[in-house]
Design a protein around this motif. Structure first.
Motif, PDB file in Angstrom:
ATOM      1  N   CYS A  34      -2.533   3.596   1.459  1.00 55.28           N
ATOM      2  CA  CYS A  34      -2.746   2.495   0.757  1.00 55.28           C
ATOM      3  C   CYS A  34      -1.583   1.545   0.392  1.00 55.28           C
ATOM      4  CB  CYS A  34      -3.428   2.903  -0.641  1.00 55.28           C
ATOM      5  SG  CYS A  34      -3.971   1.583  -1.878  1.00 55.28           S
ATOM      6  N   PHE A  35      -1.524   0.408   0.392  1.00 51.45           N
ATOM      7  CA  PHE A  35      -0.497  -0.520   0.260  1.00 51.45           C
ATOM      8  C   PHE A  35      -0.155  -0.539  -1.152  1.00 51.45           C
ATOM      9  CE2 PHE A  35       1.251  -4.718  -0.252  1.00 51.45           C
ATOM     10  CZ  PHE A  35       2.189  -4.815   0.942  1.00 51.45           C
ATOM     11  N   ILE A  36      -0.999  -0.499  -2.087  1.00 53.99           N
ATOM     12  CA  ILE A  36      -0.659  -0.894  -3.381  1.00 53.99           C
ATOM     13  C   ILE A  36      -0.295   0.782  -4.273  1.00 53.99           C
ATOM     14  CG2 ILE A  36      -1.781  -1.177  -5.557  1.00 53.99           C
ATOM     15  CD1 ILE A  36      -3.270  -3.584  -4.296  1.00 53.99           C
ATOM     16  N   CYS A  37      -1.190   1.885  -4.069  1.00 55.45           N
ATOM     17  CA  CYS A  37      -1.114   3.085  -4.877  1.00 55.45           C
ATOM     18  C   CYS A  37      -0.530   4.110  -3.775  1.00 55.45           C
ATOM     19  CB  CYS A  37      -2.160   3.484  -5.358  1.00 55.45           C
ATOM     20  SG  CYS A  37      -3.602   4.254  -4.420  1.00 55.45           S
ATOM     21  N   ASN A  38      -0.480   4.050  -2.567  1.00 52.50           N
ATOM     22  CA  ASN A  38       0.311   4.778  -1.721  1.00 52.50           C
ATOM     23  C   ASN A  38      -0.638   6.136  -1.526  1.00 52.50           C
ATOM     24  OD1 ASN A  38       2.618   4.879  -0.063  1.00 52.50           O
ATOM     25  ND2 ASN A  38       3.547   6.408  -1.332  1.00 52.50           N
ATOM     26  N   GLU A  92      -6.307   8.607   1.122  1.00 51.58           N
ATOM     27  CA  GLU A  92      -7.843   8.799   1.279  1.00 51.58           C
ATOM     28  C   GLU A  92      -8.637   7.657   0.996  1.00 51.58           C
ATOM     29  OE1 GLU A  92      -8.981  12.298  -0.804  1.00 51.58           O
ATOM     30  OE2 GLU A  92      -6.903  13.318  -0.508  1.00 51.58           O
ATOM     31  N   ASN A  93      -9.744   7.670   1.671  1.00 52.71           N
ATOM     32  CA  ASN A  93     -10.665   6.603   1.441  1.00 52.71           C
ATOM     33  C   ASN A  93     -10.051   5.221   1.678  1.00 52.71           C
ATOM     34  OD1 ASN A  93     -12.705   8.460   0.734  1.00 52.71           O
ATOM     35  ND2 ASN A  93     -11.825   8.669  -1.126  1.00 52.71           N
ATOM     36  N   MET A 146     -10.445   2.268  -4.468  1.00 50.42           N
ATOM     37  CA  MET A 146     -10.124   1.715  -5.771  1.00 50.42           C
ATOM     38  C   MET A 146      -9.441   0.409  -5.740  1.00 50.42           C
ATOM     39  SD  MET A 146     -12.014   3.685  -7.827  1.00 50.42           S
ATOM     40  CE  MET A 146     -11.347   3.498  -9.323  1.00 50.42           C
ATOM     41  N   CYS A 147      -8.406   0.522  -5.010  1.00 53.68           N
ATOM     42  CA  CYS A 147      -7.400  -0.532  -5.027  1.00 53.68           C
ATOM     43  C   CYS A 147      -7.943  -1.858  -4.335  1.00 53.68           C
ATOM     44  CB  CYS A 147      -6.228  -0.419  -4.325  1.00 53.68           C
ATOM     45  SG  CYS A 147      -4.965   0.784  -5.376  1.00 53.68           S
ATOM     46  N   HIS A 148      -8.804  -1.597  -3.499  1.00 48.78           N
ATOM     47  CA  HIS A 148      -9.762  -2.718  -2.694  1.00 48.78           C
ATOM     48  C   HIS A 148     -10.687  -3.406  -3.539  1.00 48.78           C
ATOM     49  CE1 HIS A 148     -11.380  -3.873   1.462  1.00 48.78           C
ATOM     50  NE2 HIS A 148     -11.225  -5.055   0.759  1.00 48.78           N
ATOM     51  N   ARG A 149     -11.129  -2.588  -4.390  1.00 48.65           N
ATOM     52  CA  ARG A 149     -12.164  -3.134  -5.497  1.00 48.65           C
ATOM     53  C   ARG A 149     -11.245  -4.000  -6.487  1.00 48.65           C
ATOM     54  NH1 ARG A 149     -14.585   1.199  -7.696  1.00 48.65           N
ATOM     55  NH2 ARG A 149     -15.814   1.425  -5.553  1.00 48.65           N
TER      56      ARG A 149
END
Length: 82
Positions: A7-11, A14-15, A42-45
C-alpha cells in the motif's frame, strides 16, 4: 494481491487495489502513463472520502510525471494542473 506490492500509504501487503492517480475523464490516461497506486482497501476508502489526501496523491503523481517527461506534456495529456 501481487507479490512485492505494498500500500502506497500504510505499507501493508494485503487486500490491495489499484487506484488511478486521476479519476473521471483522466482515469484511462492515468493507467496509460502508469500513474497507478496500490492501496489497501482501508486507505483506498480514505482517499476517496478525503479530498486533502486525494489532492496530495494527485500532486505526487503530477511531480512524478513531470520528472520523467515535462510540464507541457502533462498539461497536454491531463488538461489542467492538479
Amino acid at each position: 494481491m501481487q507479490s512485492g506490492k505494498r500500500c502506497f500509504i500504510c505499507n501493508c501487503k494485503e487486500n490491495l487495489t489499484k487506484h488511478e492517480a486521476f479519476g473521471g475523464c483522466n482515469r484511462q490516461k492515468s493507467m496509460e502513463w502508469g500513474l497507478i497506486y496500490y492501496l489497501c482497501v482501508m486507505c483506498h476508502r480514505e482517499v476517496t472520502d478525503n479530498e486533502k489526501i486525494k489532492k496530495k496523491l494527485e500532486g505526487f503523481a503530477r511531480s512524478k510525471f513531470i520528472m520523467n517527461y515535462d510540464a507541457d506534456l502533462f498539461l497536454k495529456e491531463f488538461g489542467r494542473n492538479f
